[in-house]
Design an enzyme around this catalytic site. Structure first.
Site, PDB file in Angstrom:
ATOM      1  N   ASP A 145      21.445  13.037  60.985  1.00  0.00           N
ATOM      2  CA  ASP A 145      20.358  13.312  61.920  1.00  0.00           C
ATOM      3  C   ASP A 145      19.053  13.200  61.138  1.00  0.00           C
ATOM      4  OD1 ASP A 145      20.102  15.694  60.485  1.00  0.00           O
ATOM      5  OD2 ASP A 145      20.865  16.981  62.091  1.00  0.00           O
ATOM      6  N   SER A 167      21.483  24.717  55.698  1.00  0.00           N
ATOM      7  CA  SER A 167      22.271  23.851  56.583  1.00  0.00           C
ATOM      8  C   SER A 167      22.992  22.729  55.844  1.00  0.00           C
ATOM      9  CB  SER A 167      21.377  23.242  57.668  1.00  0.00           C
ATOM     10  OG  SER A 167      20.280  22.543  57.092  1.00  0.00           O
ATOM     11  N   HIS A 218      19.651  15.900  57.949  1.00  0.00           N
ATOM     12  CA  HIS A 218      20.889  16.087  57.187  1.00  0.00           C
ATOM     13  C   HIS A 218      21.574  14.768  56.847  1.00  0.00           C
ATOM     14  CE1 HIS A 218      20.196  19.751  59.668  1.00  0.00           C
ATOM     15  NE2 HIS A 218      20.363  20.311  58.482  1.00  0.00           N
TER      16      HIS A 218
END
Length: 349
Positions: free
Chosen positions: A316, A32, A319
């Site tokens: 977040d 991600s 990340h």
């Protein structure tokens, strides 16, 4: 941070004016931290195709797990290439300027990330790249020699491994591997994947270290610890990071005409967390967006993030913000203490 953005834009303008990019293509693999939208098209809860993700990105909420650009986006700008599109979003002709195969939640091991739905493990990603090389790219080249020449000059960037710890090793207490054994298992598998990439034509590969997972909010808010980070978790990934360079050097020495470079993401990221003012940051502990589960998960859809994401380390609970990705990219482009050779040197080799 504005100087880093200006730097990227200048390199893009220079390459466009000169009429040729610094490399023919950029191919991206990972999780991600590098996913630009592949998971949008997969049956998984690990998606970022909603606001506030992409709040500072020109194309909006594309599936990038941040407010703006990712490391590969900054590298593409430096190379003078378009952002590599998510590979499974391609429905017509495959672009010859590169693709992004990265997939959120997945890892080096095939079982990592499967609890949240379907994602592309590194093995899956290399399989998709093989399909690109064998079935799609030949249509754009005169013959196999021209294709191999193109691939040998292309840049490959990889960032993967943190989910193998957070979503695999740490979540399954039945595992009997010691931290050292698990790190060597990951490195052995990673080496095999890199050898596959080499056999398919990759010659210039940059692999980023695993970052300081003991400092991310999803970990620090769940685990009792002293200081800013849960250092026992950082120590876990250090076994992987400390042996990564040796594995990459071994590949470089045994695979002819190859360069496998390490990106020092851990020490650079940790320094930014501990010394935020050096990097123009104010908050290196809390998510910028409002997240589920008391600041330990993904952004809650549609809620406005903090007013100054460029001064936050985390967007977040997992990340990073565009500001931090800009630092990780620009240092690898220019700083031999972070990437050796630097990307600036790698494109000339």
């Amino acid at each position: 941070m504005s100087t880093l953005i200006i730097f990227s834009v200048l390199h893009l303008l220079i390459s466009l004016v000169c009429g040729a990019p610094l490399a023919p293509a950029l191919y991206v693999f990972g999780d991600s931290l590098f996913d630009s939208g592949n998971n949008n098209l997969l049956p998984t809860v690990s998606k970022a195709n909603f606001k506030p993700y992409g709040v500072d990105f020109a194309k909006g909420d594309t599936g990038r797990f941040t407010n703006g650009r990712l490391v590969p986006d900054f590298i593409a700008e430096f190379l003078g290439l378009p952002y590599p599109p998510p590979c499974i979003s391609i429905r017509t002709s495959t672009p010859v300027t590169g693709l992004n195969y990265a997939s959120a939640s997945c890892g080096i091991l095939p079982e990592t990330g499967q609890s949240t739905g379907k994602c592309l493990s590194l093995d899956d990603q290399v399989d998709l790249f093989q399909r690109t090389v064998k079935s799609s790219l030949p249509n754009h080249f005169e013959g196999p020699n021209e294709l191999m020449e193109y691939l040998s000059k292309s840049i490959f960037v990889v960032c993967i491994g943190s989910n193998d710890y957070m979503g695999n090793y740490l979540s399954d207490t039945s595992k009997h591997n010691s931290p050292q054994e698990f790190a060597h298992l990951l490195l052995d598998k990673l080496s095999q994947h890199f050898q596959r990439l080499y056999n398919l034509g990759a010659r210039k590969v940059v692999m980023y270290e695993i970052g300081p997972i003991g400092c991310i909010p999803s970990m620090t808010r769940k685990i009792t610890h002293k200081g800013k980070c849960a250092e026992e978790l950082n120590e876990l990934v250090s076994y992987f990071n400390d042996n990564l360079l040796g594995m990459l050097q071994n590949l470089t020495s045994t695979l002819p005409n190859s360069i496998f470079a390490r990106g020092l993401a851990y020490s650079l990221g940790y320094d930014a967390i501990m010394n935020p003012s050096k990097y123009g940051l104010l908050d290196t502990s809390n998510p910028c967006c409002k997240t589920w589960a008391n600041g330990t998960s993904a952004c809650i859809p549609k809620l406005k993030p903090c007013p100054n994401p460029d001064q936050h380390y985390f967007f977040d609970a997992y990340h990073l913000t565009e500001s931090v990705y800009s630092v990780l990219a620009s240092h690898c482009i220019n700083d031999r203490s972070v990437c050796s050779p630097t990307l600036k040197e790698l494109v000339q080799m």
